[in-house]
Enzyme design. Structure first.
Site, PDB file in Angstrom:
ATOM      1  N   LEU A  82      44.682 -34.052 -10.517  1.00  0.00           N
ATOM      2  CA  LEU A  82      44.507 -33.092  -9.725  1.00  0.00           C
ATOM      3  C   LEU A  82      43.257 -32.818  -9.028  1.00  0.00           C
ATOM      4  O   LEU A  82      42.658 -33.067  -9.796  1.00  0.00           O
ATOM      5  CB  LEU A  82      45.205 -31.439 -10.201  1.00  0.00           C
ATOM      6  CG  LEU A  82      47.031 -31.510  -9.790  1.00  0.00           C
ATOM      7  CD1 LEU A  82      46.904 -29.814  -9.790  1.00  0.00           C
ATOM      8  CD2 LEU A  82      47.119 -31.256  -8.485  1.00  0.00           C
ATOM      9  N   ASP A  83      42.927 -32.598  -8.007  1.00  0.00           N
ATOM     10  CA  ASP A  83      41.447 -32.791  -7.219  1.00  0.00           C
ATOM     11  C   ASP A  83      40.873 -31.278  -8.597  1.00  0.00           C
ATOM     12  O   ASP A  83      41.266 -30.115  -9.287  1.00  0.00           O
ATOM     13  CB  ASP A  83      41.398 -32.184  -5.782  1.00  0.00           C
ATOM     14  CG  ASP A  83      41.029 -33.413  -4.990  1.00  0.00           C
ATOM     15  OD1 ASP A  83      41.567 -34.551  -5.807  1.00  0.00           O
ATOM     16  OD2 ASP A  83      41.878 -33.509  -4.231  1.00  0.00           O
ATOM     17  N   ARG A  84      40.071 -31.473  -8.981  1.00  0.00           N
ATOM     18  CA  ARG A  84      39.062 -30.230  -9.456  1.00  0.00           C
ATOM     19  C   ARG A  84      39.517 -29.063  -9.116  1.00  0.00           C
ATOM     20  O   ARG A  84      39.558 -28.068  -9.528  1.00  0.00           O
ATOM     21  CB  ARG A  84      37.638 -30.440  -9.682  1.00  0.00           C
ATOM     22  CG  ARG A  84      36.704 -29.628  -9.970  1.00  0.00           C
ATOM     23  CD  ARG A  84      35.139 -30.194  -9.987  1.00  0.00           C
ATOM     24  NE  ARG A  84      34.593 -28.994 -11.117  1.00  0.00           N
ATOM     25  CZ  ARG A  84      33.244 -29.308 -11.598  1.00  0.00           C
ATOM     26  NH1 ARG A  84      32.788 -30.343 -10.816  1.00  0.00           N
ATOM     27  NH2 ARG A  84      32.444 -27.897 -12.520  1.00  0.00           N
ATOM     28  N   THR A  93      40.730 -27.338  -6.523  1.00  0.00           N
ATOM     29  CA  THR A  93      42.940 -27.550  -6.652  1.00  0.00           C
ATOM     30  C   THR A  93      43.516 -26.984  -7.470  1.00  0.00           C
ATOM     31  O   THR A  93      43.764 -27.402  -9.272  1.00  0.00           O
ATOM     32  CB  THR A  93      43.739 -28.487  -6.362  1.00  0.00           C
ATOM     33  OG1 THR A  93      43.440 -29.710  -5.409  1.00  0.00           O
ATOM     34  CG2 THR A  93      44.644 -28.851  -5.911  1.00  0.00           C
TER      35      THR A  93
END
Length: 319
Positions: free
Chosen positions: A148-150, A152
């Site tokens: 997951l993106d930081r 998100t």
């Protein structure tokens, strides 16, 4: 050794290590990297090239896959003593303990807070995986199943056994894992626009920053969208991933003319300012649910993660 050199410790005897069930299928170079902390990769590959590492008394290549019961000969190696990375603070430990949404002896699902990278690197010493390993030193195997993106928040899966990791990643490759996100986008998302199917290409700037653009020579990418709730200047949508490209939902939303609220990279500056006045301080993207089959089972596990307060509160302001 000079005064400025890091102290070294010598592993003075040959070790014979038997491969366990959880290590079955692991590449021998990765097996060695996990056991020779502080040894440069170049040194490990030199040991393999010279035949100093043996599996069942035979020479092997770095890409050789290990099998349960194999015996790996690890020669004596001098290992640099590196300063220990500080573990997670009490506050982060408590937050992560409260963020567990599913756990058994093979799988762990965490409701990841926004702002926490999934792993260290690029100036980040401590990410989600390093924090969880530090909190559970008795857990010999713990790996991320996906990313997951930081910025998100939401559901992220980790495997507690190598066999579970292989199972879940195979399920993802075969599109048998359902990943849904909740996002707030600019404007009125058309009810009949249910799928964005355009290829995406990832570029890396000299600074290391990643930029993703719609491009004919990019990788096939598809996202399903459905409307959850409408507001005067925004729409709450559900996004279901068919593929898992970098920044996929963000770029597909931008392509549709409805960028994500709070997205500083692909978003709309005026809309972001409007949402900031409503109390939004981060990008509005949340991995709200996961549905997957448990390893070696027909049992389906469905988990959900509620919107965190920093997203739920601005929604109330929009109402």
């Amino acid at each position: 050794m000079t005064d400025n050199d890091p102290p070294k410790k010598a592993n003075s005897s040959v070790r014979l290590v038997e491969v366990t069930e959880d290590q079955d299928g692991q590449r021998v170079d990765n097996f060695l990297l996990s056991r020779l902390k502080g040894v440069p990769k170049s040194r490990i590959y030199r040991l393999l090239r010279k035949g100093e590492v043996r599996v069942n008394k035979g020479r092997v290549k770095p890409e050789t896959r290990l099998s349960c019961g194999d015996v790996v000969r690890i020669p004596p190696v001098r290992v640099s003593e590196r300063p220990a990375i500080a573990g997670p603070g009490v506050g982060l430990q408590k937050l992560l303990q409260q963020s567990v949404v599913y756990e058994d002896d093979r799988v762990l699902v965490i409701n990841k807070p926004a702002g926490l990278a999934v792993h260290g690197g690029s100036g980040i010493n401590l990410g989600l995986i390093e924090s969880l390993r530090a909190m559970h030193p008795q857990q010999h195997f713990l790996e991320l199943v996906h990313r997951l993106d930081r910025d998100t928040s939401g559901c992220i899966m980790l495997a507690k056994k190598r066999s579970a990791l292989r199972w879940l990643q195979d399920e993802m490759r075969n599109h048998r894992v359902t990943k849904e996100y909740t996002a707030l986008v600019k404007g009125r998302w058309p009810a009949d626009r249910r799928r964005i199917d355009v290829p995406l290409r990832k570029n890396e700037l000299k600074s290391g920053e990643r930029i993703v653009k719609v491009s004919a020579d990019g990788k096939a990418s598809a996202t399903q969208f459905s409307v959850l709730q409408r507001f005067q200047r925004a729409t709450l949508v559900k996004a279901r991933l068919e593929t898992g490209r970098t920044h996929q939902i963000r770029v597909h939303s931008q392509f549709a003319g409805h960028p994500l609220a709070g997205d500083s990279k692909y978003g709309d500056e005026e809309f972001n300012l409007y949402m900031k006045q409503a109390g939004l301080e981060r990008m509005f993207l949340h991995a709200s649910s996961l549905k997957f089959r448990l390893p070696d089972s027909e049992q389906v596990c469905a988990v959900e993660a509620e919107l965190p307060p920093e997203l739920a509160t601005p929604l109330e302001q929009l109402k």
